[in-house]
Design a protein around this motif. Structure first.
Motif, PDB file in Angstrom:
ATOM      1  N   THR A   1       0.856  -1.182   0.000  1.00  0.00           N
ATOM      2  CA  THR A   1       0.000   0.000   0.000  1.00  0.00           C
ATOM      3  C   THR A   1       0.893   1.233   0.000  1.00  0.00           C
ATOM      4  OG1 THR A   1      -1.764  -1.115   1.238  1.00  0.00           O
ATOM      5  CG2 THR A   1      -1.769   1.291   1.246  1.00  0.00           C
ATOM      6  N   LEU A   2       0.741   2.066  -1.033  1.00  0.00           N
ATOM      7  CA  LEU A   2       1.560   3.269  -1.157  1.00  0.00           C
ATOM      8  C   LEU A   2       0.824   4.463  -0.538  1.00  0.00           C
ATOM      9  CD1 LEU A   2       2.827   2.931  -4.842  1.00  0.00           C
ATOM     10  CD2 LEU A   2       4.085   2.396  -2.755  1.00  0.00           C
ATOM     11  N   LYS A   3       1.538   5.190   0.297  1.00  0.00           N
ATOM     12  CA  LYS A   3       1.003   6.410   0.900  1.00  0.00           C
ATOM     13  C   LYS A   3       1.918   7.555   0.505  1.00  0.00           C
ATOM     14  CE  LYS A   3      -0.963   9.342   3.768  1.00  0.00           C
ATOM     15  NZ  LYS A   3      -2.306   9.915   3.495  1.00  0.00           N
ATOM     16  N   ASP A   4       1.402   8.476  -0.328  1.00  0.00           N
ATOM     17  CA  ASP A   4       2.238   9.611  -0.710  1.00  0.00           C
ATOM     18  C   ASP A   4       1.802  10.849   0.070  1.00  0.00           C
ATOM     19  OD1 ASP A   4      -0.167   9.800  -2.292  1.00  0.00           O
ATOM     20  OD2 ASP A   4       0.826  11.390  -3.414  1.00  0.00           O
ATOM     21  N   ALA A   5       2.789  11.624   0.480  1.00  0.00           N
ATOM     22  CA  ALA A   5       2.561  12.812   1.290  1.00  0.00           C
ATOM     23  C   ALA A   5       3.823  13.666   1.244  1.00  0.00           C
ATOM     24  CB  ALA A   5       2.223  12.424   2.731  1.00  0.00           C
ATOM     25  N   PRO A   6       3.743  14.914   1.685  1.00  0.00           N
ATOM     26  CA  PRO A   6       4.972  15.723   1.794  1.00  0.00           C
ATOM     27  C   PRO A   6       6.003  15.035   2.670  1.00  0.00           C
ATOM     28  CG  PRO A   6       3.032  17.104   2.034  1.00  0.00           C
ATOM     29  CD  PRO A   6       2.541  15.684   2.018  1.00  0.00           C
ATOM     30  N   GLY A   7       7.268  15.338   2.416  1.00  0.00           N
ATOM     31  CA  GLY A   7       8.362  14.615   3.070  1.00  0.00           C
ATOM     32  C   GLY A   7       8.273  14.565   4.580  1.00  0.00           C
ATOM     33  N   ARG A   8       8.030  15.704   5.227  1.00  0.00           N
ATOM     34  CA  ARG A   8       7.974  15.723   6.694  1.00  0.00           C
ATOM     35  C   ARG A   8       6.817  14.887   7.207  1.00  0.00           C
ATOM     36  NH1 ARG A   8      13.019  17.349   7.814  1.00  0.00           N
ATOM     37  NH2 ARG A   8      13.560  19.226   6.633  1.00  0.00           N
ATOM     38  N   GLU A   9       5.712  14.899   6.467  1.00  0.00           N
ATOM     39  CA  GLU A   9       4.552  14.098   6.867  1.00  0.00           C
ATOM     40  C   GLU A   9       4.855  12.604   6.744  1.00  0.00           C
ATOM     41  OE1 GLU A   9       0.457  13.199   7.880  1.00  0.00           O
ATOM     42  OE2 GLU A   9       1.878  14.801   8.313  1.00  0.00           O
ATOM     43  N   VAL A  10       5.551  12.214   5.688  1.00  0.00           N
ATOM     44  CA  VAL A  10       5.936  10.811   5.522  1.00  0.00           C
ATOM     45  C   VAL A  10       6.810  10.356   6.691  1.00  0.00           C
ATOM     46  CG1 VAL A  10       7.310   9.212   4.128  1.00  0.00           C
ATOM     47  CG2 VAL A  10       5.703  10.755   3.024  1.00  0.00           C
ATOM     48  N   VAL A  11       7.784  11.192   7.063  1.00  0.00           N
ATOM     49  CA  VAL A  11       8.666  10.840   8.176  1.00  0.00           C
ATOM     50  C   VAL A  11       7.872  10.734   9.476  1.00  0.00           C
ATOM     51  CG1 VAL A  11      10.606  11.626   9.586  1.00  0.00           C
ATOM     52  CG2 VAL A  11      10.717  11.803   7.094  1.00  0.00           C
ATOM     53  N   ARG A  12       6.926  11.645   9.689  1.00  0.00           N
ATOM     54  CA  ARG A  12       6.108  11.587  10.906  1.00  0.00           C
ATOM     55  C   ARG A  12       5.305  10.290  10.971  1.00  0.00           C
ATOM     56  NH1 ARG A  12       1.086  12.183  12.514  1.00  0.00           N
ATOM     57  NH2 ARG A  12       0.317  12.667  10.420  1.00  0.00           N
ATOM     58  N   LEU A  13       4.685   9.921   9.868  1.00  0.00           N
ATOM     59  CA  LEU A  13       3.897   8.689   9.833  1.00  0.00           C
ATOM     60  C   LEU A  13       4.779   7.467  10.076  1.00  0.00           C
ATOM     61  CD1 LEU A  13       1.585   9.496   6.780  1.00  0.00           C
ATOM     62  CD2 LEU A  13       0.905   9.389   9.185  1.00  0.00           C
ATOM     63  N   LEU A  14       5.985   7.503   9.530  1.00  0.00           N
ATOM     64  CA  LEU A  14       6.927   6.397   9.739  1.00  0.00           C
ATOM     65  C   LEU A  14       7.298   6.294  11.218  1.00  0.00           C
ATOM     66  CD1 LEU A  14       8.767   4.221   8.397  1.00  0.00           C
ATOM     67  CD2 LEU A  14      10.517   5.999   8.246  1.00  0.00           C
ATOM     68  N   MET A  15       7.622   7.405  11.836  1.00  0.00           N
ATOM     69  CA  MET A  15       8.028   7.401  13.241  1.00  0.00           C
ATOM     70  C   MET A  15       6.888   6.977  14.153  1.00  0.00           C
ATOM     71  SD  MET A  15      11.158   8.172  12.939  1.00  0.00           S
ATOM     72  CE  MET A  15      11.579   8.283  14.681  1.00  0.00           C
ATOM     73  N   GLU A  16       5.640   7.275  13.769  1.00  0.00           N
ATOM     74  CA  GLU A  16       4.479   6.927  14.592  1.00  0.00           C
ATOM     75  C   GLU A  16       3.978   5.515  14.322  1.00  0.00           C
ATOM     76  OE1 GLU A  16       1.552   9.958  13.973  1.00  0.00           O
ATOM     77  OE2 GLU A  16       2.716  11.499  15.027  1.00  0.00           O
ATOM     78  N   GLY A  17       4.646   4.786  13.433  1.00  0.00           N
ATOM     79  CA  GLY A  17       4.258   3.400  13.182  1.00  0.00           C
ATOM     80  C   GLY A  17       3.137   3.228  12.179  1.00  0.00           C
ATOM     81  N   GLU A  18       2.745   4.306  11.498  1.00  0.00           N
ATOM     82  CA  GLU A  18       1.701   4.204  10.486  1.00  0.00           C
ATOM     83  C   GLU A  18       2.247   3.700   9.157  1.00  0.00           C
ATOM     84  OE1 GLU A  18      -1.582   4.738  11.060  1.00  0.00           O
ATOM     85  OE2 GLU A  18      -0.962   4.958  13.152  1.00  0.00           O
TER      86      GLU A  18
END
Length: 293
Positions: free
Chosen positions: A123-140
């Motif tokens: 499943t691909l989730k595209d978003a602005p760079g900072r948002e992608v990093v936030r989602l990664l850090m939060e386990g999403e």
């Protein structure tokens, strides 16, 4: 209540015979009888009646059967999914993708993922760079492709490829006569601002003052709108060189200074990685990104 008690209960419902139920569960009859008795104690009454050698469900047993059956089915589903996860059979993988990374370099890699790890469901989730990093850090997200100049300390990252920044413009623009465009030449130009562009971050990372002042005509998150406006001759825009460009748009690499970004595969350090994620990451690291677009 324990799962094996529920399993024994369901087997006894099917066979109505303690010996056959024990055989079906691979345990001795005393073990099964003891587990059923413990379950009955927890339920507050007998679940089965033994009358003249016949075993049948009690009123409480009939009442509890659909609930215990639901518990049993859920446990079986969980066990099956866990087994599938271990075997890479229909393993879900949540992949973050910085929205300014074009599909040109990604498509060949995703085709390879489908070919070499066919049971991984991406499943691909595209978003602005900072948002992608936030989602990664939060386990999403499980893993991400990011091209930012800085990342959190907890991130493990591997360089995949580099791409330079270019200026995009319509045919007939004065930049068309240049092989490369010095950054200072953008001063005073009518400009179309890509709101999710990380170019300012990369420029700031150089530690040099930005003396160029452009005239922003329009600003949008939509890459297709920016490019349509460029084609209409309404301004120029800075873009990474591998971003897909509409036919008719011209680009030149920006120099003095030349700015590039590094696209990295990013995961969170210390997290347990699934077999699917390990296979995906290993494939990404050995994929020929520069030749793959």
């Amino acid at each position: 209540m324990e799962i094996h008690q529920v399993q024994y209960f369901m087997a006894l419902c099917q066979t109505l015979n303690f010996t056959r139920a024990a055989d079906a569960c691979g345990v001795t009859q005393p073990s099964l009888t003891k587990a059923i008795k413990k379950l009955e104690d927890e339920m507050g009454g007998p679940l089965f009646r033994r009358e003249r050698g016949l075993t049948h469900l009690s009123d409480l047993g009939r009442l509890m059967r659909p609930h215990l059956e639901a518990v049993f089915n859920a446990s079986e589903m969980a066990r099956h999914q866990a087994e599938s996860w271990r075997k890479l059979d229909r393993s879900p993988l949540r992949v973050g993708l910085m929205c300014t990374i074009g599909p040109g370099r990604m498509v060949e890699f995703l085709k390879r993922v489908r070919r070499e790890i066919p049971n991984v469901e991406v499943t691909l989730k595209d978003a602005p760079g900072r948002e992608v990093v936030r989602l990664l850090m939060e386990g999403e997200l499980d893993v991400a492709f990011v091209g930012l100049p800085d990342l959190p300390d907890r991130c493990d990252h591997d360089l995949l490829y580099r791409e330079r920044y270019t200026v995009a413009f319509a045919p007939g623009h004065r930049f068309e006569a240049m092989d490369r465009v010095p950054y200072k030449e953008l001063h005073g130009e009518e400009y179309l601002s890509r709101l999710n562009c990380e170019y300012p971050d990369h420029f700031s990372a150089l530690g040099v003052p930005d003396t160029v002042d452009v005239r922003v005509c329009y600003a949008t998150e939509r890459e297709d709108w920016v490019q349509a406006l460029i084609l209409a001759g309404m301004g120029c825009a800075v873009m990474p060189e591998f971003l897909p460009i509409l036919p008719g748009i011209a680009t030149r690499v920006i120099v003095e200074p030349e700015i590039s970004r590094e696209i990295r595969l990013v995961m969170v350090s210390g997290r347990r990685h699934s077999p699917a994620l390990r296979s995906f990451a290993a494939l990404a690291k050995r994929h020929p990104w520069v030749a793959g677009g």
